[in-house]
Structure formats: C-alpha cells, structure tokens
Enzyme design. Structure first.
Site, PDB file in Angstrom:
ATOM      1  N   ASN A 391       3.436   2.879   4.103  1.00  0.00           N
ATOM      2  CA  ASN A 391       3.168   3.998   3.200  1.00  0.00           C
ATOM      3  C   ASN A 391       3.569   5.327   3.840  1.00  0.00           C
ATOM      4  O   ASN A 391       4.653   5.834   3.574  1.00  0.00           O
ATOM      5  CB  ASN A 391       1.690   4.016   2.805  1.00  0.00           C
ATOM      6  CG  ASN A 391       1.413   4.939   1.628  1.00  0.00           C
ATOM      7  OD1 ASN A 391       2.283   5.182   0.792  1.00  0.00           O
ATOM      8  ND2 ASN A 391       0.215   5.469   1.551  1.00  0.00           N
ATOM      9  N   ASP A 392       2.719   5.893   4.675  1.00  0.00           N
ATOM     10  CA  ASP A 392       2.973   7.228   5.208  1.00  0.00           C
ATOM     11  C   ASP A 392       4.238   7.294   6.063  1.00  0.00           C
ATOM     12  O   ASP A 392       4.875   8.347   6.142  1.00  0.00           O
ATOM     13  CB  ASP A 392       1.771   7.697   6.033  1.00  0.00           C
ATOM     14  CG  ASP A 392       0.518   7.828   5.179  1.00  0.00           C
ATOM     15  OD1 ASP A 392       0.648   8.198   4.002  1.00  0.00           O
ATOM     16  OD2 ASP A 392      -0.585   7.542   5.683  1.00  0.00           O
ATOM     17  N   VAL A 393       4.627   6.192   6.684  1.00  0.00           N
ATOM     18  CA  VAL A 393       5.781   6.214   7.587  1.00  0.00           C
ATOM     19  C   VAL A 393       7.109   6.271   6.841  1.00  0.00           C
ATOM     20  O   VAL A 393       8.163   6.383   7.453  1.00  0.00           O
ATOM     21  CB  VAL A 393       5.774   4.994   8.535  1.00  0.00           C
ATOM     22  CG1 VAL A 393       4.549   5.019   9.431  1.00  0.00           C
ATOM     23  CG2 VAL A 393       5.857   3.686   7.758  1.00  0.00           C
TER      24      VAL A 393
END
Length: 465
Positions: A391-393
């Site tokens: 997700n965030d990466v």
C-alpha cells in the site's frame, strides 16, 4: 591453555564477521548463517573447555546446570526454527532478540550480586539497562506482531509523562549506584524501571514500524552483550556484541532513510495511531473518487499476453501466506514467455527483509529479486505491475503531496507501468492512514479479495488460456 583459548575465541569472532559478510547477499545467506552458527559453537565449546581447566582446581559446581541449559536452549531453538511458519518469522526474531537482551541483563545482575558491592560499574549498569529494555521491548513487539495487543500506535500525553518520569528515575538510580551506593535494592529497582521503560517505549509505535523497532532492539541487544563481555572479561562476547550493535544500528538508519523519517519520528510521533483518510474511495470529508475494478478472467487475459511483469509484494501477501501461490503464477507466466521480476521495498512487511524471506521459502530465484533502486527504472518498460498486498510503498502521494505524512519517502514506481493490477481486500487505507492515489489512476485496476485466494483464481484462469 590461556593462549589456545584466546586463539579459539578469535577464530569464533572471525567466523562471526565472515558469516555477517555472507549475509549481505541472498545467494550466500544460508552459508553465512551456517558460518556464524559454527562460530557460536566454537565459542561455546571453548567456554566449556575453559571451565573444565579452571585454574582454581576442578570444574565449577554448576557445570551440569550449564550443560543442561545449553541442551534445553539448543533443542528449543532447533524445534522452534523448524516449526515456525515463515509468515511468523518476525515474531520469532523478536522473541530470540528479547532472549539475548534478557540474558545480558540477568548476567549483569548476577555479577553485581556475586560481587556483593553497594556500587555498580558502568558496564554492569549499562548491560542491565539496555538488556532489560531490549527484552521487554521485544516482548511487546512480539505481542503486536502476533495480534495479542493492538498493532496501532497506543499513545497519550499521560504515557509521555510516565516515560519521562521513568527516564529520570533511571538517571537517579544510575547516579545512586555509581557514586553513593544503594546495594541490591537499588539494583533491583534499576532492573524493574528498565523493564517498564522498554514496554512503554514500544507500545506507542505502530505495527508497520516494527521493522525499525526490531532492528533497533537488535542493536540494543548487541550493545548489552558487549557490556556483558566487559563484565565477564570475555573477548568473544565483546566482539560479537559490538558486531550486532553496529550492524543493527546501520540497518536502523537505512530503514529510516527508506521511509524518509528520522528515528525520533518513528519512536515518538505515534505514526499510525489514527486514520486520516476514509475507506471506500475517498478522503474523509471529501467526495468519493472513482476507481476501476477488474475481474479475474480479464486480469488473467492481460497477464497471459504481456512480455514484462513486475510483482510488488507487501504485508498483505504475508498475512495471506500467498508466497507459494505467487510463485506458481510467476512460473506459469514464465512458461508463456513473460519476463517476471519482483520489486522489494526496504520496509515492506514486519521485519527487515520480510519479503525476501517469504519469497525464499517459496524458492523464488534470487536473480528475480530486485531492491528499490535497481527496479525503479524498469517500471516504465513494464507491461504490468502486479501489486499484492502493498500500500504505502507504492503511493504516488509520497512524490507529489507535501501535506502527506509519507511525503519524501522513496517508493516503488509502480504507477509508471503500462498497466497496474492491485490485489487488495478493500479500499481501506494502509498504515499511514491516507488514501492511495495509485488506486484511482486510469492505468490501475483493482482486483478485490484475499491475496492467496485472488492469486489462486488467477492461476486457474491463466491455465485455461
């Protein structure tokens, strides 16, 4: 004999260093682990031999207990390592790291009580404090990773005040034991306050920051072991502890750099305590955004008719234990002429190298694994980026949105691929609590479902083509 023992301790230290060097490459990691284990065996046998030729005449009375403890510990370690699932490896790393810190604290405590002094040396106090913090902090990290306590950052103003008071208490006890004395009661108080400080230090840190925490606590354990080496006048402990402390510190710094966050931000900011973005496709308080959903059959047709595929694994893949199914899909596509690569972000998962470990368990070839700097230029030439549980990466907000909490964090450039397929359970935000811009890009298609189940369906669909 003293010279011989010194040489054997030196040999053990060299094996530790060589093993650490081998661990820098996935292709040689197994050899490095074996080499370091051999070094530990040499050091342990050397210690036992030195006890048997004790200069005071005869072996110590507790030699049987020492051998029994080694046997029990060795058996527990072997059984645990064989039985633990790869998806639970972060928890095992946390537990083993905590055992090392706890051992250092107990040895320092035992030495202080054995000396029957009212004052304590700096090495004894350092080993007790750092070892205790590492032990209790690692237990909390284990509990967060295992789901025994909430993975969210548990933070409050009261907790910060308590932490500050505990820190001041540690300073006061160190001053008392180092200068004016205090004896066993003060030392027990030092041990107890250190344990409490370790718990309250890790509780405010969210589960997704556990890779940094585990690495930091690992360096703490190394420093505590080195201090124990000075207490016991054992060069092997000093060298091995310093190696662990230095490598853990460097790894911690590298991971903080990979997130574009300082260590202080990781430890004290309470990152991930609240969710700042709404689920189901919109920022809280804002209008819903449109995203495109793809069926399994359509995704399979696309994957079966491309030349280049980059797979981006994340924590969702680990939770679903989908690594073997992902390998099956990659092998199936490779037989159809697709060039498959894996993009590994430094902080993907819940421990350093988590994705590498999982993919290694599935026997994914090492030459297909690429880190962030290696793989990012390839995304522009990739036909499809298949994001599985990450997700965030892969959030483009890290590059463009200065108001985003992850702004400036190096990410995998999955959004630059010709097509992006994201396998995810829902549109809920990731650990940072923000919407992922990638999900709403015109090139992106969402394939909802459990990672293992969704990839299994893809495998079956590709086989029919």
């Amino acid at each position: 004999m003293t010279t011989l023992f010194g040489f054997l301790y030196l040999l053990a230290s060299v094996l530790f260093i060589v093993g650490l060097k081998f661990l820098s490459s996935p292709a040689h990691a197994r050899r490095g682990n074996t080499t370091a284990a051999l070094g530990m065996l040499v050091a342990t046998l050397t210690l036992l031999a030195s006890l048997l030729v004790h200069p005071e005449g005869g072996p110590p009375h507790n030699l049987v207990l020492i051998v029994a403890a080694i046997a029990i510990g060795g058996l527990a370690g072997a059984v645990g390592a064989r039985r633990v699932a790869m998806t639970d490896m972060p928890q095992m790393v946390a537990i083993l790291n905590g055992c090392g810190g706890g051992s250092a604290a107990l040895i320092s405590t035992a030495e202080f009580l054995h000396m029957s002094q009212s004052r304590a040396g700096a090495d004894t106090m350092f080993g007790t404090i750092i070892g205790s913090i590492s032990f209790s902090g690692s237990i909390v990290a284990f509990a967060k990773l295992q789901g025994l306590v909430s993975e969210k950052a548990i933070n409050s103003p009261v907790q910060k005040v308590v932490n500050a008071l505990l820190f001041l208490g540690l300073l006061g006890l160190v001053g008392m034991l180092g200068f004016s004395g205090g004896g066993a009661p003060a030392f027990y108080a030092l041990l107890g306050v250190s344990l409490a400080f370790g718990v309250l230090m890790v509780m405010p840190i969210g589960g997704a920051d556990m890779p940094v925490v585990i690495s930091l606590l690992n360096s703490f354990t190394g420093l505590a072991v080195a201090a124990t080496g000075f207490v016991l006048h054992n060069n092997a402990l000093i060298i091995s502890g310093t190696l662990v402390g230095a490598s853990g510190t460097l790894l911690t710094m590298l991971m903080c750099k990979a997130m574009n966050r300082s260590l202080a931000n990781v430890l004290f900011a309470g990152f991930g305590a609240t969710t700042t973005a709404g689920a189901a496709g919109g920022v809280a308080g804002g209008a819903a955004k449109n995203f495109r959903e793809v069926s399994v059959d359509d995704a399979a047709v696309l994957l079966a008719n491309i030349q280049n595929l980059i797979i981006v694994p994340g924590y969702g893949m680990a939770v679903a234990q989908a690594q073997h199914t992902v390998r099956e899909l990659a092998d199936l596509l490779a037989k159809k002429g697709v060039d498959v690569k894996y993009a590994i972000h430094p902080v993907a998962g819940r421990m350093p190298g988590h994705m590498n470990v999982l993919l290694a368990e599935a026997n994914v070839p090492y030459d297909q694994l690429f880190d962030l700097d290696q793989i990012n230029p390839d995304f522009e030439r990739a036909d499809v980026a298949l994001v599985i549980g990450a997700n965030d990466v892969v959030n483009p907000a890290a590059r463009s949105d200065k108001a985003s909490p992850i702004f400036g964090m190096p990410i995998l450039d999955a959004d630059k691929a010709q097509h992006v397929i994201v396998i995810k359970r829902s549109m809920n935000p990731g650990f940072a609590g923000i919407d992922n811009q990638l999900y709403y890009e015109p090139r992106t298609s969402m394939l909802f479902g459990d990672a293992k189940g969704a990839v299994s369906k893809l495998v079956e669909a590709v086989k029919t083509l």
